[in-house]
Enzyme design. Structure first.
Site, PDB file in Angstrom:
ATOM      1  N   HIS A 268      -3.916  -1.708  -7.751  1.00 26.79           N
ATOM      2  CA  HIS A 268      -2.446  -0.891  -7.414  1.00 26.79           C
ATOM      3  C   HIS A 268      -3.176   0.553  -6.831  1.00 26.79           C
ATOM      4  CE1 HIS A 268       1.738   0.651  -7.290  1.00 26.79           C
ATOM      5  NE2 HIS A 268       0.879   1.817  -7.616  1.00 26.79           N
ATOM      6  N   GLU A 269      -3.914   1.201  -7.746  1.00 24.89           N
ATOM      7  CA  GLU A 269      -4.321   2.478  -7.606  1.00 24.89           C
ATOM      8  C   GLU A 269      -5.308   2.505  -6.407  1.00 24.89           C
ATOM      9  OE1 GLU A 269      -2.554   5.015  -8.765  1.00 24.89           O
ATOM     10  OE2 GLU A 269      -1.643   3.953 -10.303  1.00 24.89           O
ATOM     11  N   HIS A 272      -3.844   2.697  -3.155  1.00 20.76           N
ATOM     12  CA  HIS A 272      -3.418   4.135  -2.992  1.00 20.76           C
ATOM     13  C   HIS A 272      -4.445   4.981  -2.331  1.00 20.76           C
ATOM     14  CE1 HIS A 272       0.754   4.650  -4.383  1.00 20.76           C
ATOM     15  NE2 HIS A 272       0.477   4.066  -5.473  1.00 20.76           N
ATOM     16  N   GLU A 298       3.254   3.749  -1.502  1.00 25.23           N
ATOM     17  CA  GLU A 298       3.491   2.571  -2.547  1.00 25.23           C
ATOM     18  C   GLU A 298       3.259   1.430  -1.896  1.00 25.23           C
ATOM     19  OE1 GLU A 298       3.643   3.555  -5.573  1.00 25.23           O
ATOM     20  OE2 GLU A 298       4.387   1.834  -6.539  1.00 25.23           O
TER      21      GLU A 298
END
Ligand code: MG
Length: 505
Positions: A268-269, A272, A298
């Site tokens: 997830h990170e 980003h 997101e």
């Protein structure tokens, strides 16, 4: 980027100071969340407040304002990139320009105090302790909305701070489409023969943190995350922080009993970070640098976490890897079992633990509460009770404590209202981008081989490189040929989960 217009050139020169101060502030905040010894928190707060004040002064600088006003007047005659620079500056500066300094300072002080109180109130499960602070933050948010201005609904002024152009009407339209379908899908899954509500594989197991970290690094490298331009540390709430064009850092957290969480956080990170690192270098240090909105940001994290990380094909590739990393814990499970393990559907009280089917219902609940709070149709005193009613209505579970209910999220204590809906936008955009990508690339094939470079290239070419050149709706139009459409997310959910639970959805 070649800028010919003299006014834009001068604006960019001035903006560079805002940019640099912002990056220095990012370093302070990264350090606060990762390294800070507890006794230094007061000192750090005043250092950060001082920088924030300097940044606000730069936005309000009369020379800068004059240049911006002149640029706005001639906006129509400017080139695409120049026009986008003016639009972005106008949008980002409107908070400082329209909201009186007194209110900005009051808001910053109230929220930093509220955050401290919230932490304790959550631990003690005492909503009443947090209530006066929440009331003050609601009224400050309303005041800010009035200063910012809006057409129909004060909440729209706040939504626009996080996602340009987003309104409560648009949100409502999206949730009206999602909620009945998701509730129906959830009920069908829960009634299916394959439905289990326990996860026996992760209980009473021990997954050493160092091994989890190595696994995260292994996957991040496959995704194309450059450890020469970033790093991964530990923090209680994982985040990504851009300290420079070539310094985009992520954090992770580790749970000894469950190896899945840290891997999903890393993906997830990492998503980003790849977005920030993928912006065309010619935009570095300008208002076109960085991701365009929280919703699009997101979408990039959710894409890697869910569309890749929780996909059948990628988990097939990962199964022997998991077994090599955790030979004694996972030797008996096959790739089908791993796929199920990463995709268990179960209504949960806590948003951050929610699966893909129920996640957006948590966001809908928060959207509805914020909308009525900002419009004064509900008193903050009644929030815990309304929270329970809505949980019952959408997820058929009710929290026994406020800790697992209205007090669970950090967001309101930090101040912002209007932030939550961008999480749902991210899920929807991610599914829409994937549907489009599938027409050009066999995603499953590459995931099964663990070759993720082609996927990253698609994201770079269609999304990342533009940075903040296009507004979210323009970007979606350009990348997928249409504006945001919740249909793709619903199709994705039905296809994936009908396979896992062997039911027709
Ligand atoms: Mg995120």
């Amino acid at each position: 980027m070649k800028i010919k217009d003299k006014i834009i050139k001068a604006l960019l020169e001035k903006y560079r100071e805002i940019y640099l101060l912002g990056r220095i502030n990012a370093l302070l905040s990264w350090d606060l969340n990762v390294n800070l010894p507890p006794k230094a928190s007061e000192g750090r707060a005043s250092q950060s407040a001082y920088l924030t004040k300097l940044i606000a002064e730069k936005w309000l600088d009369s020379e800068f304002r004059n240049l911006l006003e002149k640029a706005i007047i001639k906006q129509k005659s400017l080139k695409t990139e120049e026009r986008a620079i003016v639009r972005n500056l106008n949008w980002a500066g409107k908070y400082y320009l329209n909201v009186p300094k007194k209110v900005i300072i009051d808001f910053a002080q109230t929220s930093s105090r509220a955050f401290m109180v919230w932490q304790k109130a959550k631990t003690d499960d005492k909503f009443k302790d947090f209530l006066p602070h929440l009331k003050k933050l609601i009224s400050l948010n309303r005041e800010i909305a009035e200063h910012l201005g809006y057409k129909d609904n004060p909440y729209d002024a706040l939504l626009d701070l996080y996602e340009p152009g987003l309104t409560s009407k648009i949100c409502k339209g999206i949730f009206d489409k999602l909620q009945p379908e998701l509730t129906r899908v959830l009920a069908r899954i829960q009634k299916s023969e394959n439905y289990k509500d326990s996860s026996e594989l992760t209980e009473e197991k021990n997954y050493p943190i160092e091994v989890q970290k190595q696994l995260s690094i292994f996957v991040l490298k496959r995704m194309g995350y450059d450890f020469g331009a970033g790093r991964m540390d530990i923090s209680s709430h994982p985040f990504t922080d851009t300290l420079d064009r070539w310094d985009v850092r992520i954090t992770n957290r580790y749970k000894l009993s469950d190896f899945r969480e840290s891997l999903m956080v890393a993906m997830h990170e990492g998503g980003h970070a790849l977005y920030e690192l993928g912006v065309d270098g010619i935009y570095a240090g300008t208002p076109l640098d960085g991701g365009v909105s929280l919703g699009i940001h997101e979408s990039q994290s959710r894409f890697w976490e869910n569309q890749v990380g929780r996909s059948e094909s990628f988990l097939k590739f990962m199964t022997p890897v998991f077994q090599a990393f955790y030979p004694s814990e996972l030797s008996k499970i096959d790739s089908e079992g791993i796929f199920r393990l990463f995709n268990q559907v179960k209504p949960s009280l806590i948003r951050t633990e929610a699966d893909e089917v129920t996640y957006n219902l948590h966001i809908m609940l928060r959207f509805e509460l914020e909308e009525v709070m900002i419009n004064g149709r509900v008193m903050a005193d009644d929030l815990p009770e309304i929270w329970r009613q809505k949980m019952k209505k959408y997820l058929e579970i009710v929290p026994e404590t406020d800790r697992e209910g209205v007090l669970q999220d950090v967001h309101w204590s930090h101040g912002p209202m209007g932030y939550f809906p961008t999480y749902t936008l991210g899920n929807l955009y991610a599914a829409q981008f994937t549907a489009r990508m599938k027409k050009e690339i066999n995603i499953a094939d590459f995931c099964e081989k663990g070759e993720l470079g082609v996927i990253l290239s698609w994201l770079r070419a269609n999304i990342h490189r533009y940075g903040s050149l296009y507004w979210p709706d323009e970007l979606a139009q350009k990348a997928t040929g249409e504006a945001l459409n919740p249909r793709y997310f619903l199709e994705y959910i039905k296809e994936k989960y009908s396979k896992i639970y062997e039911v027709s959805l």
